[in-house]
Scaffold this motif. Structure first.
Motif, PDB file in Angstrom:
ATOM      1  N   PRO A 111       0.815  -1.228   0.000  1.00  8.05           N
ATOM      2  CA  PRO A 111       0.000   0.000   0.000  1.00  8.05           C
ATOM      3  C   PRO A 111       0.845   1.273   0.000  1.00  8.05           C
ATOM      4  N   ARG A 112       1.940   1.285   0.756  1.00  8.80           N
ATOM      5  CA  ARG A 112       2.798   2.465   0.814  1.00  8.80           C
ATOM      6  C   ARG A 112       3.407   2.758  -0.566  1.00  8.80           C
ATOM      7  N   ALA A 113       3.890   1.712  -1.235  1.00  3.36           N
ATOM      8  CA  ALA A 113       4.500   1.896  -2.546  1.00  3.36           C
ATOM      9  C   ALA A 113       3.474   2.352  -3.585  1.00  3.36           C
ATOM     10  N   LEU A 114       2.288   1.765  -3.553  1.00  2.00           N
ATOM     11  CA  LEU A 114       1.262   2.140  -4.533  1.00  2.00           C
ATOM     12  C   LEU A 114       0.781   3.573  -4.311  1.00  2.00           C
ATOM     13  N   ALA A 115       0.669   3.983  -3.057  1.00  2.00           N
ATOM     14  CA  ALA A 115       0.269   5.364  -2.775  1.00  2.00           C
ATOM     15  C   ALA A 115       1.309   6.344  -3.304  1.00  2.00           C
ATOM     16  N   ALA A 116       2.601   6.010  -3.107  1.00  2.00           N
ATOM     17  CA  ALA A 116       3.666   6.884  -3.606  1.00  2.00           C
ATOM     18  C   ALA A 116       3.667   6.927  -5.131  1.00  2.00           C
ATOM     19  N   LEU A 117       3.433   5.775  -5.758  1.00  2.00           N
ATOM     20  CA  LEU A 117       3.423   5.732  -7.223  1.00  2.00           C
ATOM     21  C   LEU A 117       2.280   6.553  -7.794  1.00  2.00           C
ATOM     22  N   PRO A 284       9.931  -2.601 -18.724  1.00  2.00           N
ATOM     23  CA  PRO A 284       9.261  -1.432 -19.303  1.00  2.00           C
ATOM     24  C   PRO A 284       9.283  -0.284 -18.294  1.00  2.00           C
ATOM     25  N   GLU A 285       9.168   0.916 -18.778  1.00  2.23           N
ATOM     26  CA  GLU A 285       9.288   2.086 -17.901  1.00  2.23           C
ATOM     27  C   GLU A 285       8.296   2.075 -16.741  1.00  2.23           C
ATOM     28  N   PRO A 286       7.004   1.739 -16.968  1.00  6.88           N
ATOM     29  CA  PRO A 286       6.080   1.712 -15.821  1.00  6.88           C
ATOM     30  C   PRO A 286       6.507   0.719 -14.747  1.00  6.88           C
ATOM     31  N   ALA A 287       6.973  -0.474 -15.152  1.00  6.30           N
ATOM     32  CA  ALA A 287       7.415  -1.468 -14.173  1.00  6.30           C
ATOM     33  C   ALA A 287       8.653  -0.984 -13.434  1.00  6.30           C
ATOM     34  N   ALA A 292      11.036   1.018  -8.341  1.00  4.59           N
ATOM     35  CA  ALA A 292      11.668   2.084  -7.547  1.00  4.59           C
ATOM     36  C   ALA A 292      10.807   2.442  -6.340  1.00  4.59           C
ATOM     37  N   ALA A 293       9.477   2.482  -6.533  1.00  2.00           N
ATOM     38  CA  ALA A 293       8.574   2.794  -5.418  1.00  2.00           C
ATOM     39  C   ALA A 293       8.619   1.697  -4.357  1.00  2.00           C
TER      40      ALA A 293
END
Length: 305
Positions: A111-117, A284-287, A292-293
């Protein structure tokens, strides 16, 4: 029948079997009968002119030809799906990342990584799902996941024996902890000595789940009072005074009231690694942005409390 005549449905079924590891699990996931799955696999093997799966008592294993087919099938299916989305006017696959994660990673890290992304790259869509480490590894091999957060315990062997080897990045490495009721005598100190674990009632994980359960390497047959797969259920049983259990250090910040998490002294060090796994090819760039997140979130969640 030539392989060029193989149906897209058969390729989808084969990829699902490769990911799930059994015909039965693939049939359940697809909403098919097991016989329907078997027919699709048989038609694909006839087209290939060689077996694609090795049937074993514990499931199926890809043959060398099966590895070729699942790798190519993933590319074909993804391209067909991307075409369908483009025709429908939806965002293409290049903006979507498929993430897998094991149970305890979903309590804080994901959840923390997805919120930052979402804050930094709101156009990226992440589709995620929980799974066991073996299932997530199969999904990476089958091409149904781009990234996977998996757990590893000593002696930190490779996640599977397939080639090429998966690319693994260690995000954190921390000691296993013990969760005890805050009214328990073990909760009075700042740590628990391993000798004090003898004769305790344990809340264990089901099956081969080693994320939480009995402390590894005890020189006695443990008394298992309760068995549950879900980490939250285990911790609430601890809070209710029903027993003690092991817990990853990453869950310390989210344990319910009534639970104290402590390190264990003595005996072998019980380290646990959080790994980010993927196939060894350019992301790919999105991945890459999601990776990184996840790395940044792992640093934040592993900071001393």
């Amino acid at each position: 029948m030539a392989f060029t005549d193989a149906s897209l449905t058969a390729l989808r079924v084969f990829r699902e079997v490769a990911e799930r590891g059994t015909l039965t699990a693939a049939a359940t996931a697809l909403g098919y009968t097991q016989s329907a799955v078997s027919r699709q696999i048989a038609s694909l093997e006839r087209a290939a002119g060689t077996p694609l799966l090795e049937r074993r008592h514990d499931g199926v294993r890809l043959t060398p030809a099966g590895h070729v087919v699942v790798r190519r099938a993933a590319t074909v299916i993804d391209q067909v799906d991307a075409t369908a989305r483009e025709l429908a006017g939806l965002p293409d696959e290049h903006g979507t990342v498929r993430l897998g994660w094991f149970a305890s990673a979903g309590s804080g890290l994901v959840p923390r990584a997805l919120a930052a992304l979402r804050r930094t790259h709101p156009a990226i869509t992440v589709i995620s799902r929980e799974g066991s480490t073996p299932a997530l590894v199969r999904a990476l091999r089958a091409g149904t996941l781009d990234l996977a957060l998996v757990a590893s315990a000593p002696p930190f062997r490779p996640l599977d024996s397939e080639t090429p080897a998966l690319e693994l990045q260690v995000l954190t490495e921390r000691s296993l902890r013990l969760a005890v009721p805050d009214t328990h005598p073990l909760a009075r100190g700042e740590f628990v000595d391993i000798a004090d674990l003898h004769g305790r009632r344990w809340i264990a994980g089901s099956g081969d789940d080693q994320v939480m359960g009995v402390w590894p390497g005890l020189d006695e047959r443990p008394e298992i009072a309760h068995t549950a797969r879900d980490w939250l259920a285990k911790l609430h049983l601890v809070a209710a005074g029903c027993g003690i259990t092991t817990v990853p250090a990453s869950l310390t910040a989210v344990v319910p009231a009534g639970v104290r998490v402590l390190p264990v002294r003595g005996g072998p060090r019980e380290q646990r690694r959080l790994l980010l796994a993927r196939l060894p090819r350019p992301l790919p760039e999105p991945a890459d942005h999601l990776a990184a997140a996840l790395r940044a979130a792992a640093i934040e969640t592993s900071a001393p409390l």
